[in-house]
Design a protein around this motif. Sequence first.
Motif, PDB file in Angstrom:
ATOM      1  N   LYS A  97       0.821  -1.214   0.000  1.00 21.03           N
ATOM      2  CA  LYS A  97       0.000   0.000   0.000  1.00 21.03           C
ATOM      3  C   LYS A  97       0.858   1.268   0.000  1.00 21.03           C
ATOM      4  O   LYS A  97       0.459   2.296  -0.547  1.00 21.03           O
ATOM      5  N   GLU A  98       2.040   1.197   0.596  1.00 21.39           N
ATOM      6  CA  GLU A  98       2.953   2.360   0.602  1.00 21.39           C
ATOM      7  C   GLU A  98       3.559   2.608  -0.783  1.00 21.39           C
ATOM      8  O   GLU A  98       3.789   3.751  -1.170  1.00 21.39           O
ATOM      9  N   SER A  99       3.844   1.530  -1.527  1.00 20.46           N
ATOM     10  CA  SER A  99       4.614   1.630  -2.773  1.00 20.46           C
ATOM     11  C   SER A  99       3.764   1.633  -4.039  1.00 20.46           C
ATOM     12  O   SER A  99       4.204   2.127  -5.081  1.00 20.46           O
ATOM     13  N   THR A 100       2.573   1.039  -3.957  1.00 20.24           N
ATOM     14  CA  THR A 100       1.782   0.831  -5.178  1.00 20.24           C
ATOM     15  C   THR A 100       0.301   1.101  -4.924  1.00 20.24           C
ATOM     16  O   THR A 100      -0.142   1.250  -3.785  1.00 20.24           O
ATOM     17  N   TYR A 101      -0.455   1.126  -6.027  1.00 18.71           N
ATOM     18  CA  TYR A 101      -1.908   1.085  -5.949  1.00 18.71           C
ATOM     19  C   TYR A 101      -2.344  -0.321  -6.331  1.00 18.71           C
ATOM     20  O   TYR A 101      -1.841  -0.892  -7.306  1.00 18.71           O
ATOM     21  N   ILE A 102      -3.271  -0.876  -5.571  1.00 22.84           N
ATOM     22  CA  ILE A 102      -3.806  -2.200  -5.923  1.00 22.84           C
ATOM     23  C   ILE A 102      -4.899  -1.995  -6.965  1.00 22.84           C
ATOM     24  O   ILE A 102      -5.899  -1.315  -6.704  1.00 22.84           O
ATOM     25  N   SER A 132      -4.265 -16.648  -7.834  1.00 26.60           N
ATOM     26  CA  SER A 132      -4.959 -15.470  -8.359  1.00 26.60           C
ATOM     27  C   SER A 132      -3.965 -14.607  -9.134  1.00 26.60           C
ATOM     28  O   SER A 132      -2.747 -14.711  -8.930  1.00 26.60           O
ATOM     29  N   ILE A 133      -4.495 -13.757  -9.998  1.00 29.22           N
ATOM     30  CA  ILE A 133      -3.676 -12.766 -10.703  1.00 29.22           C
ATOM     31  C   ILE A 133      -3.817 -11.448  -9.931  1.00 29.22           C
ATOM     32  O   ILE A 133      -4.928 -10.939  -9.745  1.00 29.22           O
ATOM     33  N   PHE A 134      -2.689 -10.932  -9.493  1.00 27.66           N
ATOM     34  CA  PHE A 134      -2.640  -9.731  -8.649  1.00 27.66           C
ATOM     35  C   PHE A 134      -2.006  -8.615  -9.467  1.00 27.66           C
ATOM     36  O   PHE A 134      -0.867  -8.740  -9.917  1.00 27.66           O
ATOM     37  N   ILE A 135      -2.747  -7.526  -9.697  1.00 26.26           N
ATOM     38  CA  ILE A 135      -2.243  -6.416 -10.522  1.00 26.26           C
ATOM     39  C   ILE A 135      -2.017  -5.182  -9.648  1.00 26.26           C
ATOM     40  O   ILE A 135      -2.930  -4.703  -8.966  1.00 26.26           O
ATOM     41  N   LEU A 136      -0.783  -4.680  -9.691  1.00 29.95           N
ATOM     42  CA  LEU A 136      -0.393  -3.483  -8.945  1.00 29.95           C
ATOM     43  C   LEU A 136       0.118  -2.423  -9.912  1.00 29.95           C
ATOM     44  O   LEU A 136       0.568  -2.736 -11.020  1.00 29.95           O
ATOM     45  N   ARG A 137       0.065  -1.175  -9.483  1.00 30.37           N
ATOM     46  CA  ARG A 137       0.683  -0.088 -10.256  1.00 30.37           C
ATOM     47  C   ARG A 137       1.560   0.730  -9.318  1.00 30.37           C
ATOM     48  O   ARG A 137       1.108   1.164  -8.252  1.00 30.37           O
ATOM     49  N   LYS A 138       2.814   0.928  -9.708  1.00 31.21           N
ATOM     50  CA  LYS A 138       3.737   1.685  -8.864  1.00 31.21           C
ATOM     51  C   LYS A 138       3.319   3.152  -8.821  1.00 31.21           C
ATOM     52  O   LYS A 138       2.989   3.750  -9.847  1.00 31.21           O
ATOM     53  N   LYS A 139       3.343   3.713  -7.631  1.00 38.24           N
ATOM     54  CA  LYS A 139       2.896   5.090  -7.451  1.00 38.24           C
ATOM     55  C   LYS A 139       3.756   6.068  -8.249  1.00 38.24           C
ATOM     56  O   LYS A 139       4.952   5.839  -8.428  1.00 38.24           O
ATOM     57  N   ALA A 140       3.110   7.127  -8.732  1.00 36.21           N
ATOM     58  CA  ALA A 140       3.818   8.168  -9.495  1.00 36.21           C
ATOM     59  C   ALA A 140       2.985   9.441  -9.438  1.00 36.21           C
ATOM     60  O   ALA A 140       1.763   9.396  -9.238  1.00 36.21           O
ATOM     61  N   ASP A 141       3.646  10.578  -9.622  1.00 35.49           N
ATOM     62  CA  ASP A 141       2.929  11.860  -9.657  1.00 35.49           C
ATOM     63  C   ASP A 141       1.917  11.840 -10.795  1.00 35.49           C
ATOM     64  O   ASP A 141       2.229  11.392 -11.908  1.00 35.49           O
ATOM     65  N   GLY A 142       0.721  12.328 -10.528  1.00 33.71           N
ATOM     66  CA  GLY A 142      -0.293  12.414 -11.584  1.00 33.71           C
ATOM     67  C   GLY A 142      -1.132  11.160 -11.735  1.00 33.71           C
ATOM     68  O   GLY A 142      -2.068  11.138 -12.533  1.00 33.71           O
TER      69      GLY A 142
END
Length: 335
Positions: free
Chosen positions: A264-269, A288-298
């Motif tokens: 939760k600190e590093s990515t959006y689930i 399961s397939i787990f998809i994350l996105r690394k946090k970034a400005d914008g």
Amino acid sequence: MRRESKTVVEKLDFENFFKGIDQSAEALQNETEFTYLEALIHTGELLFKGETNLHLSELALKKFKNSLSNIDLNKISKEQIRKAFQLAILKGMKEATQSNHAMTPDAVALFISYLINKLTEEMEHFRILDPAVGSGNLLTAILNQSTKSISSYGIEPDETLLQLAYVSANLQQHNVELFHQDALMDIMVDPVDIVVADLPIGHYPNKENSNRYKLKAKEGLSFTHHLMIEQSINYTKEGGFLLFLIPNFLFESEQAQQLHTYIKESTYIYSLLQLPKSMFKDEKHAKSIFILRKKADGIKAPSQALLAELPSFSNKTALSEMIKSMNNWLDAYIK
């Protein structure tokens, strides 16, 4: 009628290719002390290079080469090559099955390919890393389903699996950079747009190396799969995506809270897609397939993560409805 004719041709291509490499590998195995998988590596290299550096008798060499004489790689699709080579690898794995030698099921590899195509829809070029590449089946399935320009990288500590990945990629004419190393050590790859991995599950034996990770265990050995998630995030660009095949029990261990906090600190689930339980002999092995996105400005987190239990892949109507819903969700939250 044409479509049926094409299907028949593809089936014949697949059968002819598999029969050729299988018979060639068996012939070499019978003449040497190679395992089937080792013989398959030499078979693939002979097929790709047209020559071998093996020291064999004239008769043994003839047997080794004969079965490949009817194969023309230019007349076989990359997918037929991948699937036939995968089948031969599965046959070889039955000789001496090890827990880290499990291959990602084909239907899952193709579904992950669909997801990556959606996530990269607006990119002309992207970079992808598989830190647990194994025999390369998942990575090459993704490459075969994309029309983009892709730079791809794979990490694998097992020498036999890495050689199989190398041969398979060559036969499919994919330019993949492969590294023979522990993926939890420093990787000589710049951050990528996409990380994909069928996570290896278990305890990581290198306690000294695990100490540099935030997800190291407070006591005893750390979980390999936890450290692999952290390492993958480290090698993902800001705003990049990560797709993991995870065990359904991932967030049930004594270290689960630590993992959840870090994620939760590093990515959006973005999503958690439970694979059909019918795919697994034992429910405790379900994934399961787990998809994350690394946090970034914008980039904002989706207001609601996509959580779903996927229908059986053989139920085309239900799967089609699920994909429609997923397309709508992905279009709304990625763009």
